[in-house]
Scaffold this motif. Sequence first.
Motif, mmCIF file in Angstrom:
data_model
loop_
_atom_site.group_PDB
_atom_site.id
_atom_site.type_symbol
_atom_site.label_atom_id
_atom_site.label_comp_id
_atom_site.label_asym_id
_atom_site.label_seq_id
_atom_site.Cartn_x
_atom_site.Cartn_y
_atom_site.Cartn_z
ATOM 1 N N ARG A 1 -7.362 -2.667 -11.061
ATOM 2 C CA ARG A 1 -6.283 -2.721 -10.068
ATOM 3 C C ARG A 1 -6.408 -1.615 -9.033
ATOM 4 O O ARG A 1 -5.774 -1.688 -7.975
ATOM 5 N N THR A 2 -7.211 -0.597 -9.314
ATOM 6 C CA THR A 2 -7.468 0.429 -8.301
ATOM 7 C C THR A 2 -8.044 -0.210 -7.045
ATOM 8 O O THR A 2 -7.703 0.166 -5.919
ATOM 9 N N ALA A 3 -8.931 -1.189 -7.258
ATOM 10 C CA ALA A 3 -9.512 -1.896 -6.113
ATOM 11 C C ALA A 3 -8.433 -2.628 -5.324
ATOM 12 O O ALA A 3 -8.481 -2.690 -4.087
ATOM 13 N N ARG A 4 -7.460 -3.189 -6.032
ATOM 14 C CA ARG A 4 -6.381 -3.896 -5.326
ATOM 15 C C ARG A 4 -5.539 -2.921 -4.500
ATOM 16 O O ARG A 4 -5.163 -3.225 -3.361
ATOM 17 N N HIS A 5 -5.258 -1.752 -5.051
ATOM 18 C CA HIS A 5 -4.486 -0.765 -4.293
ATOM 19 C C HIS A 5 -5.229 -0.354 -3.029
ATOM 20 O O HIS A 5 -4.636 -0.215 -1.954
#
Length: 244
Positions: A216-220
Amino acid sequence: MDQTSARTHATRALIELRKKILSGELPGGTRLFEVPMAEELKISRTPVREAMSRLAEEGLLDRVRGGGFVVRSFGYADVVDAIELRGVLEGTAARLAAERGVEPAALVRIRDVVARLDECFGDKPDDVDFDAYSERNAEFHQQLAALSGSDMIRREVERASRLPFASPSAFLPDKADIHAFRRSLNSAQEQHRAIVSAITAREGARAEALAREHARTARHNLEYVLVKDRSLISHVPGLALVVG
């Protein structure tokens, strides 16, 4: 044409076409045909055909019923779903690794990757070796998938990561954007350590949750690029294909 030359031409066609697509030079909806593309690249049709078929497998092209291919377009939801899918698969890989146990040698190898990732960070805030970080980050995720002991999981993680904006290193910044992403890099490295720790401790649920949160870091970072600073779009491979 001998086999070595044929492979060289096929590889060049693949690299050139992928570059044109990811840069937006060939935008979503563009029809591609073998003959004109072969003439443009100054190679025969066969390597171009092979390259297009490979890019279709990667999800960058769609086959057209009447012949040829068309460059795919992606919506914001497609990118989010691709990142989420990778997180689910990597979370499953981490849980299976923890539950089934991992050979000590494999744990040594992935810990070594984490240690080499630490070396990418310097003492100063702007001192990050992004090229090395990107390479070692990709290696970490490949090894994580392999720790599951499942060829099926490993293959599916690889498949989910083929789309450029869903790959583990998709949203790594270059030096010009360090201030926007430095915090996410530090957090990601802490998550790398925590995932390996959970697998070592045979904590399946924790390992899965950490791996999913890590994705989810990539989504942020995606949200930052598309909402807060769209000038960074050109720095992220494949975002030129995202519409809306």
